[in-house]
Design a protein around this motif. Structure first.
Motif, mmCIF file in Angstrom:
data_model
loop_
_atom_site.group_PDB
_atom_site.id
_atom_site.type_symbol
_atom_site.label_atom_id
_atom_site.label_comp_id
_atom_site.label_asym_id
_atom_site.label_seq_id
_atom_site.Cartn_x
_atom_site.Cartn_y
_atom_site.Cartn_z
ATOM 1 N N HIS A 181 -5.257 0.685 8.556
ATOM 2 C CA HIS A 181 -4.842 -0.002 7.328
ATOM 3 C C HIS A 181 -3.768 -1.053 7.632
ATOM 4 C CE1 HIS A 181 -7.256 2.094 4.502
ATOM 5 N NE2 HIS A 181 -6.673 3.269 4.645
ATOM 6 N N SER B 62 -14.602 -6.819 0.814
ATOM 7 C CA SER B 62 -15.808 -6.151 1.309
ATOM 8 C C SER B 62 -16.649 -5.528 0.208
ATOM 9 C CB SER B 62 -15.418 -5.069 2.320
ATOM 10 O OG SER B 62 -14.600 -4.095 1.704
ATOM 11 N N ARG B 63 -16.097 -5.318 -0.967
ATOM 12 C CA ARG B 63 -16.880 -4.707 -2.046
ATOM 13 C C ARG B 63 -17.329 -5.722 -3.091
ATOM 14 N NH1 ARG B 63 -12.351 -1.254 -5.426
ATOM 15 N NH2 ARG B 63 -10.891 -2.956 -5.806
ATOM 16 N N THR C 81 -6.166 6.393 10.732
ATOM 17 C CA THR C 81 -6.509 5.717 9.480
ATOM 18 C C THR C 81 -5.372 4.808 9.016
ATOM 19 O OG1 THR C 81 -7.928 7.563 8.813
ATOM 20 C CG2 THR C 81 -7.170 6.080 7.078
ATOM 21 N N ARG D 293 0.844 -1.197 0.000
ATOM 22 C CA ARG D 293 0.000 0.000 0.000
ATOM 23 C C ARG D 293 0.877 1.245 0.000
ATOM 24 N NH1 ARG D 293 -5.416 0.187 1.307
ATOM 25 N NH2 ARG D 293 -6.236 2.300 1.397
ATOM 26 N N ASN E 81 -5.339 -4.086 9.342
ATOM 27 C CA ASN E 81 -6.105 -4.918 8.410
ATOM 28 C C ASN E 81 -5.186 -5.700 7.471
ATOM 29 O OD1 ASN E 81 -8.603 -4.154 9.422
ATOM 30 N ND2 ASN E 81 -8.773 -2.399 8.055
ATOM 31 N N ASN F 14 -7.153 -9.146 1.070
ATOM 32 C CA ASN F 14 -7.316 -7.694 1.032
ATOM 33 C C ASN F 14 -8.739 -7.354 1.460
ATOM 34 O OD1 ASN F 14 -7.545 -4.949 0.412
ATOM 35 N ND2 ASN F 14 -6.141 -5.117 -1.311
ATOM 36 N N LEU F 15 -8.881 -6.689 2.601
ATOM 37 C CA LEU F 15 -10.204 -6.393 3.144
ATOM 38 C C LEU F 15 -11.025 -5.527 2.197
ATOM 39 C CD1 LEU F 15 -12.244 -6.503 5.454
ATOM 40 C CD2 LEU F 15 -11.094 -4.543 6.485
ATOM 41 N N GLU F 16 -10.390 -4.589 1.520
ATOM 42 C CA GLU F 16 -11.125 -3.705 0.622
ATOM 43 C C GLU F 16 -11.690 -4.472 -0.571
ATOM 44 O OE1 GLU F 16 -8.716 -0.407 -0.427
ATOM 45 O OE2 GLU F 16 -8.467 0.278 1.628
ATOM 46 N N ASP F 17 -10.904 -5.413 -1.113
ATOM 47 C CA ASP F 17 -11.399 -6.212 -2.236
ATOM 48 C C ASP F 17 -12.524 -7.148 -1.797
ATOM 49 O OD1 ASP F 17 -9.625 -5.013 -3.916
ATOM 50 O OD2 ASP F 17 -8.139 -6.624 -3.863
#
Length: 329
Positions: A74, A148-149, A70, A37, A77, A143-146
């Motif tokens: 990150h 969760s969406r 923030t 990241r 996570n 990857n939490l963002e991938d």
């Protein structure tokens, strides 16, 4: 709000997880894979050492404190993802028209939605695994963002609880809910002395926020009258007589509580230091060092080095510049 000299968050890395920070890019590696990241834009200082990731910023304001939290979230996570991963479950719900959900070629196909002949599709985004088990759609990844969406928004994807004109039934997926392992990441234990200091710091900020700003009488009316406090005078002065609607005047009721009266806003007790010998007997958990203004550059650096070795916080650290063999403050 009072600004603390240093605001920081410490994230403990689980066993088997390593991290590195180079060129503004944070890399976290673990048993399940690797995540990267770019955090160069965050405006915070990130250090990795001894299985910990420290996110800090000196004299952080409101925006900087938010950014520190923030970035720390990150990092946490990412560490959780490469060590145990994330699993989301979505429930398939239908009414009247039984629907079928299939996964093929990187897409999710929803067939027979409210009787439609053409299947609705949703593209799978990111490095995740999607599978269908009965009435559940299971999404897994590191990857939490991938995760969760999923499934992502699509013009052909049904919306929850929305009816199509002319139909008497709907089919939808339920709100996404994360399913994590039962064992949460071990949170670092905060020593009792540190808890007490943070409690004092919070009390100091609350006390200061509750005090009014004492200003000089008529300073808001005349430019030549400075706002610095002066005792109001005059037989008819409404401010002197403490009339309602006029600025407050200092009184014993505004006095700082005795428990925090002589403390620094960070919760430490200040110790004025003139030489290295003054550091003896100071407790790193309750004392903070302030180097006297009359101390020269060379001795200031010596005091700072010794305070660092003793674990003492310096409220006014010198700016040290390495130049060959010499150091300047």
């Amino acid at each position: 709000m009072v600004r603390l000299p240093v605001e920081e968050r410490i994230v403990e890395l689980p066993e088997g997880v390593t991290a590195s920070y180079e060129g503004g890019v944070l890399t976290v590696k673990g048993p399940r894979g690797e995540l990267r990241r770019n955090l160069a834009h965050a405006g915070v200082e990130i250090k990795v050492s001894d299985g910990k990731v420290v996110v800090r910023r000196e004299w952080a304001g409101k925006r900087e404190r938010s950014m520190i939290g923030t970035v720390a979230a990150h990092v946490k996570n990412m560490a959780l993802g490469v060590s145990r991963g994330f699993t989301y479950k979505l429930k398939i719900v239908s009414s009247h028209f039984p629907i079928t959900v299939k996964v093929s070629d990187g897409k999710v196909y929803i067939e027979n939605f409210i009787g439609e002949r053409r299947p609705r599709t949703a593209k799978i985004v990111g490095d995740v695994k999607v599978k269908v088990e009965g009435e559940d759609v299971i999404v897994q990844g590191i990857n939490l963002e991938d995760v969760s969406r999923q499934p992502p928004t699509s013009s052909r994807q049904p919306k929850s609880g929305r009816k199509t004109p002319g139909s008497s039934s709907t089919a939808s997926t339920s709100t996404r809910k994360p399913w994590r392992d039962k064992q949460e990441m071990a949170k670092p234990k905060i020593p009792e002395a540190e808890k007490a200091r943070r409690s004092l710091s919070k009390k100091i900020r609350q006390t200061k926020a509750g005090k009014p700003r004492f200003i000089r009488q008529e300073s808001w009316r005349y430019k030549r009258v400075k706002p610095a406090w002066r005792k109001p005078r005059g037989i008819d002065s409404r401010m002197r007589r403490s009339k309602k609607g006029w600025p407050a005047s200092p009184s014993t009721g505004y006095r700082t509580p005795k428990s925090i009266r002589s403390l620094h806003p960070s919760g430490f007790s200040e110790a004025l230091v003139h030489r290295v010998e003054d550091l003896k007997g100071l407790n790193p958990q309750t004392h903070a060092v302030r180097i006297a203004g009359s101390v020269g550059k060379r001795k200031r650096v010596e005091i700072f080095r010794e305070a660092e070795s003793l674990g003492l916080k310096v409220l006014n650290p010198p700016k040290i510049v390495e130049a060959g063999k010499g150091e300047a403050g």
